[in-house]
Design a protein around this motif. Sequence first.
Motif, short mmCIF file in Angstrom:
data_model
loop_
_atom_site.label_atom_id
_atom_site.label_comp_id
_atom_site.label_asym_id
_atom_site.label_seq_id
_atom_site.Cartn_x
_atom_site.Cartn_y
_atom_site.Cartn_z
N ASP A 150 45.93 44.23 49.57
CA ASP A 150 46.84 43.61 50.53
C ASP A 150 47.64 42.50 49.85
OD1 ASP A 150 46.09 45.20 52.71
OD2 ASP A 150 44.37 43.93 53.15
N TYR A 151 46.97 41.79 48.95
CA TYR A 151 47.67 40.78 48.15
C TYR A 151 48.27 41.49 46.93
CZ TYR A 151 45.24 37.23 50.91
OH TYR A 151 44.76 36.45 51.93
N ASP A 152 49.43 42.08 47.15
CA ASP A 152 50.09 42.85 46.09
C ASP A 152 50.97 41.89 45.29
OD1 ASP A 152 50.89 44.88 44.51
OD2 ASP A 152 52.17 45.86 45.99
N ILE A 153 50.39 41.28 44.29
CA ILE A 153 51.03 40.20 43.54
C ILE A 153 51.24 40.63 42.10
CG2 ILE A 153 50.72 37.81 42.74
CD1 ILE A 153 48.85 37.48 45.24
N ASP A 154 52.35 40.20 41.52
CA ASP A 154 52.61 40.45 40.10
C ASP A 154 51.85 39.39 39.30
OD1 ASP A 154 53.50 41.02 37.60
OD2 ASP A 154 55.60 40.49 37.96
N PHE A 155 50.60 39.68 38.93
CA PHE A 155 49.77 38.70 38.24
C PHE A 155 50.27 38.38 36.84
CE2 PHE A 155 46.73 40.27 41.47
CZ PHE A 155 46.42 39.04 42.05
#
Length: 379
Positions: free
Chosen positions: A49-54
Amino acid sequence: MNILRKKKIAFFLPSLAGGGAEKVFINLAIYFAKKNYEVCLVTICDDKDYDIDFKMYNINYFSLNKKKISFSFFKLFNFLLRNKFDVIFSTIMHLNIFIFFVNKLFFKNKIVLRESNNFKLNLKDKNYFAKKIYNYLINISYKNSILISPSKKLRIDLIEYYNLNPKNVFVINNPVSINFNKGLKVPDFDQFLKYIGIKKNKNIKFILNLGSLTKQKNQIQIIKSFLYLKDFKDLKLLIVGKGPLKKKLNEFILQNNLNETVYLIDFNIQIEPFLKYASLYVCSSLWEGFPNSLIDAGFYNLPIISNNCDYGPSEILENGLYGFLSETNNPKKMAEIIKLGISQKIKIIPPEIIQNKYNINRIGKQYEDLFTRWSEATG
């Protein structure tokens, strides 16, 4: 010339599903990466759900890509065999147990466990034998680890229930959430109404609840309170989250003709518009660990109503000095308190308290100091 090696830290989570524990560890991973640590964020399954560009934050993200923790042993073993960490942080009870035993038996990395929730009520629905096994494994894991509790009362109960050494159990609160989408523009009010599916109306006031649609979060209490608020035509309830009770909640909303008053909105990583346009925040939980949503609501200067459940609300609201601590499962009483809230008769948490007590730099430094002191003590 000696080049100092970057310290390598891992944060382990079951997944990146939209929960509070996940948000806390993402915040901390970003903090440590900015402090020039080599940071790995590791999940068991690939729910995101936390689709983040790490990569943007210089964080290495790994998923073991297994549906259950118990299925991930060989992948976890191989991952830890290939990667030596200065410290491993783990959160959420069942993952804490698993990480502790795999590491204890095979690797000997330094480990810090974080208990994120009400451990007794989390086990309440399990059968007698499952409770016995869980409590036995928790007892071993937590007695032989450095343990972080987000709230004072949770720390006390953990120490008493599992007979832990108080010197090894530390209170570190949850931080205000970092905005993971700084490049995204917050919509104006009319755009926000369109997103929700409401006609333009400058008189509308929103009551907000953020949380998974589960027994723990108990959103049915707030929904039922709106049965006593039908005279307030411009008052709307926004519940943002996903979960197994969505169908039942929707059925109750339709059966009671609340479908133009109560809106269930799927989890959204961009919570800023909801907090910006809300008039009041309501937490209906039956239990918590230290609810992030109350801190975030306080950051946006929202008056807060919260069930006085274990753990966290009374600490955040300073025993009712700010906000309003309500009874669990009393919708009629909650409706009366909501009337006070929308009349601006509930005291907000002063901004300086939120900024000073819950900012990510302060909380991150507490994690960093704990890790540093422990490393120096153990060599």
